[in-house]
Each structure stands twice: as C-alpha cells, then as structure tokens.
Scaffold this motif. Structure first.
Motif, PDB file in Angstrom:
ATOM      1  N   PHE A 133       0.824  -1.209   0.000  1.00 22.27           N
ATOM      2  CA  PHE A 133       0.000   0.000   0.000  1.00 22.27           C
ATOM      3  C   PHE A 133       0.862   1.266   0.000  1.00 22.27           C
ATOM      4  CE2 PHE A 133      -3.380  -2.879   0.844  1.00 22.27           C
ATOM      5  CZ  PHE A 133      -4.509  -2.244   0.356  1.00 22.27           C
ATOM      6  N   THR A 134       1.989   1.202   0.674  1.00 23.16           N
ATOM      7  CA  THR A 134       2.875   2.366   0.706  1.00 23.16           C
ATOM      8  C   THR A 134       3.400   2.669  -0.697  1.00 23.16           C
ATOM      9  OG1 THR A 134       3.517   1.824   2.962  1.00 23.16           O
ATOM     10  CG2 THR A 134       4.965   3.305   1.768  1.00 23.16           C
ATOM     11  N   LEU A 135       3.823   1.632  -1.395  1.00 26.67           N
ATOM     12  CA  LEU A 135       4.358   1.844  -2.744  1.00 26.67           C
ATOM     13  C   LEU A 135       3.270   2.314  -3.704  1.00 26.67           C
ATOM     14  CD1 LEU A 135       6.855  -1.151  -3.076  1.00 26.67           C
ATOM     15  CD2 LEU A 135       7.342   1.235  -2.573  1.00 26.67           C
ATOM     16  N   ARG A 136       2.051   1.785  -3.523  1.00 26.77           N
ATOM     17  CA  ARG A 136       0.951   2.249  -4.372  1.00 26.77           C
ATOM     18  C   ARG A 136       0.666   3.722  -4.116  1.00 26.77           C
ATOM     19  NH1 ARG A 136      -3.156  -2.651  -3.059  1.00 26.77           N
ATOM     20  NH2 ARG A 136      -2.218  -4.248  -4.390  1.00 26.77           N
ATOM     21  N   ALA A 137       0.640   4.109  -2.849  1.00 24.47           N
ATOM     22  CA  ALA A 137       0.375   5.510  -2.511  1.00 24.47           C
ATOM     23  C   ALA A 137       1.474   6.404  -3.064  1.00 24.47           C
ATOM     24  CB  ALA A 137       0.268   5.666  -0.995  1.00 24.47           C
ATOM     25  N   LEU A 138       2.714   5.928  -2.959  1.00 25.18           N
ATOM     26  CA  LEU A 138       3.847   6.711  -3.469  1.00 25.18           C
ATOM     27  C   LEU A 138       3.719   6.900  -4.981  1.00 25.18           C
ATOM     28  CD1 LEU A 138       6.623   7.992  -2.777  1.00 25.18           C
ATOM     29  CD2 LEU A 138       7.652   5.792  -3.292  1.00 25.18           C
ATOM     30  N   THR A 139       3.376   5.821  -5.677  1.00 18.43           N
ATOM     31  CA  THR A 139       3.247   5.887  -7.132  1.00 18.43           C
ATOM     32  C   THR A 139       2.114   6.830  -7.534  1.00 18.43           C
ATOM     33  OG1 THR A 139       3.942   3.582  -7.204  1.00 18.43           O
ATOM     34  CG2 THR A 139       2.962   4.467  -9.207  1.00 18.43           C
ATOM     35  N   GLY A 140       0.952   6.649  -6.899  1.00 21.02           N
ATOM     36  CA  GLY A 140      -0.199   7.493  -7.235  1.00 21.02           C
ATOM     37  C   GLY A 140       0.076   8.943  -6.919  1.00 21.02           C
ATOM     38  N   ALA A 141       0.673   9.201  -5.763  1.00 18.10           N
ATOM     39  CA  ALA A 141       0.945  10.586  -5.361  1.00 18.10           C
ATOM     40  C   ALA A 141       1.965  11.238  -6.284  1.00 18.10           C
ATOM     41  CB  ALA A 141       1.435  10.621  -3.920  1.00 18.10           C
ATOM     42  N   ALA A 142       2.933  10.463  -6.735  1.00 13.05           N
ATOM     43  CA  ALA A 142       3.930  11.012  -7.657  1.00 13.05           C
ATOM     44  C   ALA A 142       3.256  11.447  -8.956  1.00 13.05           C
ATOM     45  CB  ALA A 142       5.014   9.977  -7.934  1.00 13.05           C
TER      46      ALA A 142
ATOM     47  N   LEU B 118       5.333  12.222   1.633  1.00 16.14           N
ATOM     48  CA  LEU B 118       4.379  12.390   2.734  1.00 16.14           C
ATOM     49  C   LEU B 118       3.171  11.470   2.553  1.00 16.14           C
ATOM     50  CD1 LEU B 118       4.393  16.250   3.435  1.00 16.14           C
ATOM     51  CD2 LEU B 118       5.291  14.411   4.865  1.00 16.14           C
ATOM     52  N   ALA B 119       2.723  11.323   1.299  1.00 15.66           N
ATOM     53  CA  ALA B 119       1.609  10.400   1.020  1.00 15.66           C
ATOM     54  C   ALA B 119       2.011   8.972   1.368  1.00 15.66           C
ATOM     55  CB  ALA B 119       1.204  10.498  -0.449  1.00 15.66           C
ATOM     56  N   ALA B 120       3.270   8.637   1.046  1.00 13.63           N
ATOM     57  CA  ALA B 120       3.753   7.281   1.353  1.00 13.63           C
ATOM     58  C   ALA B 120       3.813   7.062   2.865  1.00 13.63           C
ATOM     59  CB  ALA B 120       5.140   7.075   0.730  1.00 13.63           C
ATOM     60  N   ILE B 121       4.269   8.082   3.593  1.00  9.51           N
ATOM     61  CA  ILE B 121       4.334   7.954   5.063  1.00  9.51           C
ATOM     62  C   ILE B 121       2.919   7.813   5.629  1.00  9.51           C
ATOM     63  CG2 ILE B 121       4.894   9.214   7.187  1.00  9.51           C
ATOM     64  CD1 ILE B 121       7.327  10.373   5.634  1.00  9.51           C
ATOM     65  N   THR B 122       1.998   8.620   5.087  1.00  9.94           N
ATOM     66  CA  THR B 122       0.596   8.531   5.528  1.00  9.94           C
ATOM     67  C   THR B 122       0.045   7.131   5.269  1.00  9.94           C
ATOM     68  OG1 THR B 122       0.302  10.865   4.998  1.00  9.94           O
ATOM     69  CG2 THR B 122      -1.697   9.563   5.253  1.00  9.94           C
ATOM     70  N   ALA B 123       0.313   6.604   4.070  1.00 10.51           N
ATOM     71  CA  ALA B 123      -0.172   5.263   3.723  1.00 10.51           C
ATOM     72  C   ALA B 123       0.467   4.209   4.616  1.00 10.51           C
ATOM     73  CB  ALA B 123       0.144   4.960   2.257  1.00 10.51           C
ATOM     74  N   PHE B 124       1.748   4.383   4.881  1.00  6.67           N
ATOM     75  CA  PHE B 124       2.473   3.434   5.745  1.00  6.67           C
ATOM     76  C   PHE B 124       1.800   3.365   7.118  1.00  6.67           C
ATOM     77  CE2 PHE B 124       5.588   2.682   9.069  1.00  6.67           C
ATOM     78  CZ  PHE B 124       6.227   1.527   8.634  1.00  6.67           C
ATOM     79  N   LEU B 125       1.575   4.550   7.708  1.00  9.69           N
ATOM     80  CA  LEU B 125       1.005   4.579   9.057  1.00  9.69           C
ATOM     81  C   LEU B 125      -0.434   4.048   9.056  1.00  9.69           C
ATOM     82  CD1 LEU B 125       2.398   8.037  10.236  1.00  9.69           C
ATOM     83  CD2 LEU B 125       3.202   5.770  10.899  1.00  9.69           C
ATOM     84  N   ALA B 126      -1.218   4.462   8.035  1.00 11.68           N
ATOM     85  CA  ALA B 126      -2.628   4.046   7.977  1.00 11.68           C
ATOM     86  C   ALA B 126      -2.737   2.531   7.788  1.00 11.68           C
ATOM     87  CB  ALA B 126      -3.336   4.777   6.838  1.00 11.68           C
ATOM     88  N   THR B 127      -1.930   1.993   6.866  1.00 13.59           N
ATOM     89  CA  THR B 127      -2.017   0.554   6.592  1.00 13.59           C
ATOM     90  C   THR B 127      -1.496  -0.255   7.768  1.00 13.59           C
ATOM     91  OG1 THR B 127      -1.497   1.129   4.316  1.00 13.59           O
ATOM     92  CG2 THR B 127      -1.550  -1.194   4.841  1.00 13.59           C
ATOM     93  N   ARG B 128      -0.442   0.240   8.380  1.00 12.20           N
ATOM     94  CA  ARG B 128       0.126  -0.477   9.525  1.00 12.20           C
ATOM     95  C   ARG B 128      -0.893  -0.539  10.662  1.00 12.20           C
ATOM     96  NH1 ARG B 128       4.812  -2.256  11.684  1.00 12.20           N
ATOM     97  NH2 ARG B 128       5.176  -1.821  13.866  1.00 12.20           N
ATOM     98  N   TRP B 129      -1.545   0.589  10.886  1.00 11.20           N
ATOM     99  CA  TRP B 129      -2.561   0.631  11.941  1.00 11.20           C
ATOM    100  C   TRP B 129      -3.687  -0.356  11.619  1.00 11.20           C
ATOM    101  CZ3 TRP B 129      -7.748   2.291  11.866  1.00 11.20           C
ATOM    102  CH2 TRP B 129      -8.327   2.412  13.116  1.00 11.20           C
ATOM    103  N   ALA B 130      -4.151  -0.315  10.359  1.00  7.99           N
ATOM    104  CA  ALA B 130      -5.250  -1.205   9.948  1.00  7.99           C
ATOM    105  C   ALA B 130      -4.817  -2.668  10.051  1.00  7.99           C
ATOM    106  CB  ALA B 130      -5.674  -0.875   8.515  1.00  7.99           C
ATOM    107  N   ALA B 131      -3.584  -2.946   9.625  1.00  6.54           N
ATOM    108  CA  ALA B 131      -3.105  -4.336   9.633  1.00  6.54           C
ATOM    109  C   ALA B 131      -2.974  -4.872  11.055  1.00  6.54           C
ATOM    110  CB  ALA B 131      -1.761  -4.416   8.910  1.00  6.54           C
ATOM    111  N   ILE B 132      -2.366  -4.080  11.910  1.00  6.31           N
ATOM    112  CA  ILE B 132      -2.177  -4.547  13.293  1.00  6.31           C
ATOM    113  C   ILE B 132      -3.526  -4.767  13.968  1.00  6.31           C
ATOM    114  CG2 ILE B 132      -1.366  -3.806  15.580  1.00  6.31           C
ATOM    115  CD1 ILE B 132       1.055  -2.566  14.105  1.00  6.31           C
ATOM    116  N   ARG B 133      -4.443  -3.828  13.729  1.00  6.09           N
ATOM    117  CA  ARG B 133      -5.772  -3.942  14.346  1.00  6.09           C
ATOM    118  C   ARG B 133      -6.496  -5.187  13.825  1.00  6.09           C
ATOM    119  NH1 ARG B 133     -10.811   0.085  14.229  1.00  6.09           N
ATOM    120  NH2 ARG B 133     -10.912  -0.767  12.158  1.00  6.09           N
TER     121      ARG B 133
END
Lengths: 224, 309
Positions: free
Chosen positions: B237-246, B288-303
């Motif tokens: 998800f982080t790489l997808r967010a990075l690609t889309g944001a770029a 920044l989008a990648a960091i946002t995606a990283f944190l959001a996905t990590r939170w969702a995954a752990i939960r």
C-alpha cells in the motif's frame, strides 16, 4: 515437547472430549485413530495451537499456550511440521513457493535451492513445481503438503490423514520418510483411518496407537 | 525457543532499507487485488493533485501577504487639499518638509496622468481630471529605517495645513490579515487532504486484509509472525500511494505551470503558483503520502491481525 494434561474441548455447546492427556516426547511415534467426528483434527489443532483448550493445560516446547503471545505461537509453529487434511495452500503461488513458504516466512528464503529441488523430486513433484495448487490432483497436493511440513526440519511432525488421497506406493514412501525422521529424534503424530499404514509403521518403529472414542483417549486394541 | 530462532531487531536505517528494497518472495505471499490497488493509486493521485493546488494557494497567499505588507509599509501618501491658487505653494512647502525629514528616501508629486490612472478603474478611461477637484497626491518612499510619523504629521500641520499624511496602516492590516487567513485555509486544506488520504487507504487496506483472510490463516499456520504479514500489506500500500501521489503531483505541477502568466491574468491569480525554489516544495507530497499510507495501513493491519487471533 508437546504436553496435553486433562484437556477438554467444547464446541457449539457440547463437549467434544474431556480429561485428555497426551505427551509427544522426542523420538515418539503416535497414531491417532477414531471414528469421524470424534475430534481427531481438533486434538491435532490443539497440538499446534490453532485452537485453545476449553480447560486443562497445553504446553508447547515448555510454554503454556494460554499465555503465549501470537508471535511466540508463530515461532513454535516453525518447529512443528503439519500436514493439514485440506492442505492449506496459497492458490496464487506455484507449488514450489508453497512448499518453501515456511522458510520464506521465517526469513530463510535465501536457503532455497538444491534442498527444495531434492524435496520436490522425493515427493515426485518436480514436473509440477511451477503449477498452481488448484491445477494439482488430490494426491499431488497431499504430497506437496508433506514436503512443506518437513522443509524446516521440524522437531515435531503432525499429519492429519496424510494418506487420504495418495496411492499405496506413495503412502509407503511417505511412511518411510516419517520413520526416518522419527529415527532422527523427531516426534511424529499421525491421525489416520488407514489401518494398513499403522500396521506397516509398527513393523518398522515402536509406534503407539491411540483411539479417540466416546470423548476419551485410550490405547487401541491389540489388533493394532 | 532455541537461540537460533530468536529474532533480533536491526537498526532503524537497516529496517527502512529492508522495507524499501523489500523481499520479493514475501511480497508474493499476498495476492495482488485489483480493486484496492486501483483505489489506492487513484486516491493518492487525486489527493496529491489537490494538495499541489492547496500548497500553491498557501504559498501564493503567503507571498501576497509579504508583498502587500512590504510594499505598503515602505510607502506613504500625502494628500494636499487646497484652493487652486494655493495648491502649488502648499505642494512645494510639503516637498521641502519631506526632503528635510530623516527616513524619507524620495517624495514625488503625482502628475495628472498618474492621477487619472489611479481613478480609471472606477471612472473609466476618459475622465477629465483637470475639471475635478482632485487633491494633489505626493508619493513618499521611505528608507529602510522609516520616518517618525507623529513628528512628520506635526510639522506638516504647522507648515502645510491642507496636507493629510496616510501611512497605509489602516489598509495594510486588513489585507495582511486576509492573506494570512487564506494561507491558513490552504494549510487546513492540506491537512484535510492528508486525513482523507489516510482514511481512504485505511479502508482499502482493511478491505484487502478481509479479502485475504485465508491467506493470513495459511501464513500463520506455517509460522508467519504478525510483523511479516503486516509488512506484506503495508509495503504494497505504501508503494501504491507513493506511485499514485507522484503521478498526481506531476499532474498538479503541470496544471499550475500552465496557468496564465501574471502579466496576462492580473489580480490575485497572478500569485497562484510556485516561484524559483518553491517548485521543489511539491516534491515532498509523494513521500508524505507514502508515510501517511504506511502509518494508515500499519494501523489497519495490526488492528485486523489482532482481531483475527
């Protein structure tokens, strides 16, 4: 290595079994028999902590399953090779990657190589290495499940009806492998209906046959 | 557990490097899901596109506030209202006062053409300035140190009774405040965009985790720890967010670049855009989008993984 003491398991409001004790020591060889629905698969799942007992104590490698964190359970499972009745493959990965999955998740994917090739050859699946699980026959899937169960050189091997879909020759080869692993000190627990397999094993190793019946675990009759 | 199987924790740089480089075998453990992949890429691209505009707005209003503040602060206007026969004398007296006042760089009376240009936006091009009782205006440009407003007003009152000094304070303050608020709106828009991106990616990640329930079960059965499973999703998800944001950032920057130039459009829009090194600022949006995606996905995954135990 795996100890069950006075274990009970209830499911759907009913008690599947109770006061059940079992010890899988290094080098032990157990067969588990019993009628369908008696709880054989459930008992196996207790042994690798996929299920938790309703009461009683289950210890895996000296740790109480009730107090084990998920990551500790994962580490314990790397030391237990399991042949699941329904194989449990990732259908989007080719057979070779499914067999190597325990090494991959343990961060040991770099160790793949000749051992994997040899293992696939041993279970007669060299040609099928690139095929996806849904493309394989029942017997091929079961052989692949066995290969996956032993690829980590586990200390305990648990198999749920491992010969259900394979021919006699392959089941003998499977048994030969399990016997060889057992002689190396691995504990083996096999749930099966296959009496021929049990008799063949008893001719080679000192195997204990347990019967799960009427919610109790008991030694099987002298005919086995 | 045997010591060989105890996991050791590598340092943060090593972990970041390992995350970026990835593990091709681990990545393949989770099947690619088209819907969530497209949703993540599209959301990131759209949000990055909007973020570029919000950033441009914020920077433009910041520049506008600085420019208005600086220009108005450096200049003042002296307005001389007197009968026709006294206007020249009072103007000359005022210029003399201004010339001898410390802190004033130049003082210049506006001619008829300049006065007409000032009034043209309100009265049209053919205004007969000469026939109107328009006061004489004197443009004052200060030195860097500025002048003593109170002292100058006192001297003008004594020597040029018809002169009124306007140091632009009452104009400057509301304009600077308005520009400042616009800037805050731009920043608020960026924060809202970041929050929306995080929410959308969290939903997409949760959908992917739910859709891969069986995959997670199998991975756990063969000994995968939560961190391994989460990493497979988070990295994707982080790489997808990075690609889309770029992609969205590039499109946004191109759109800003294609806006009409300052001399062609005039007014406020002249400032909407990036200038000089400011063009580098949107480059931070994809990370920044990648960091946002990283944190959001990590939170969702752990939960989700915790709920599945």
């Amino acid at each position: 290595m795996i100890e069950l003491q006075h274990v009970a398991y209830s499911y759907g409001g009913g008690e599947l079994f109770s006061d059940l004790s079992l010890s899988l020591a290094p080098g032990s060889f157990h067969f588990l028999t019993g009628p369908s629905g008696s709880g054989k698969t459930t008992l196996l799942k207790l042994c690798y902590a996929e299920l938790k007992a309703t009461s009683g104590d289950v210890q895996i490698f000296g740790e109480d399953v009730r107090s084990m964190e998920r990551d500790r359970v994962a580490l314990a499972r790397r030391r237990i090779g399991v042949v699941h009745q329904d194989c449990q493959f990732l259908d989007h990965l080719p057979l070779s990657e499914n067999v190597a999955l325990p090494l991959t998740v343990a961060g040991r994917g770099g160790e793949l190589g000749q051992d994997l090739t040899d293992l696939l050859a041993w279970v007669g699946l060299t040609r099928q290495a690139g095929q996806l699980p849904p493309e394989l026959s029942g017997g091929e899937r079961q052989r692949a499940a066995l290969a996956r169960a032993v690829i980590m050189s586990p200390e305990v091997i648990i198999a749920d009806e491992p010969t259900g879909n394979i021919d006699w020759e392959m089941s003998q080869r499977l048994l030969a492998l399990l016997v060889e692993l057992n002689r190396m000190g691995k504990a083996v627990l096999i749930a099966t209906h296959d009496l021929q397999l049990i008799r063949a094993a008893k001719a080679q190793v000192q195997a204990r046959v347990l019967r799960l019946k009427d919610r109790r675990l008991q030694a099987a009759g002298a005919d086995l | 557990m045997s010591s060989a199987e105890q996991t050791t924790s590598p340092g943060l740089p090593a972990r970041i490097l390992a995350f970026v480089v990835g593990d091709s075998q681990a990545d393949r453990a989770v099947p690619p899901t088209g819907f969530t992949a497209r949703l993540t890429v599209f959301t990131s691209a759209a949000m990055a596109f909007l973020a570029v505009f919000a950033l441009a707005l914020s920077m433009a209003t910041g520049r506008l506030a600085s420019r208005w503040s600086a220009e108005l602060a450096r200049s003042s206007t002296l307005r001389i209202s007197a009968p026709d026969d006294q206007i020249a004398g009072q103007t000359a007296a005022a210029l003399e006062v201004l010339r001898t006042t410390p802190g004033i760089a130049t003082a210049r009376p506006l001619d008829g053409g300049e006065a007409r240009a000032l009034l043209e936006p309100w009265f049209g091009p053919d205004l007969p300035v000469e026939s109107l009782p328009i006061p004489q205006l004197v443009e004052i440009v200060e030195t860097g140190d500025g002048y003593d407003t109170t002292g100058l007003r006192a001297r003008l009152q004594a020597e040029v009774p018809g002169a009124v000094l306007d140091d632009h304070t009452r104009w400057r303050q509301p304009l600077v405040e308005a520009a400042g608020r616009l800037r805050m709106l731009g920043i608020a828009a960026i924060l809202l965009i970041a929050a929306s991106t995080a929410a959308m990616i969290t939903l997409a990640a949760q959908a992917a985790l739910t859709a891969n329930d069986q995959v997670i079960r199998v991975l756990r059965l063969v000994g995968a720890q939560d961190a391994y499973i989460a990493r497979a999703f988070v990295r994707r998800f982080t790489l997808r967010a990075l690609t889309g944001a770029a992609a969205g950032t590039l499109a946004g920057m191109a759109a800003i670049w294609l806006l009409p130039r300052a001399d062609a459009a005039g007014g406020f829009l002249t400032g909407l855009g990036f200038q000089g090194i400011g063009w580098l600022l949107p480059v931070v949006i994809p990370p920044l989008a990648a960091i946002t995606a990283f944190l959001a996905t990590r939170w969702a995954a752990i939960r989700t993984l915790r709920a599945k135990s």
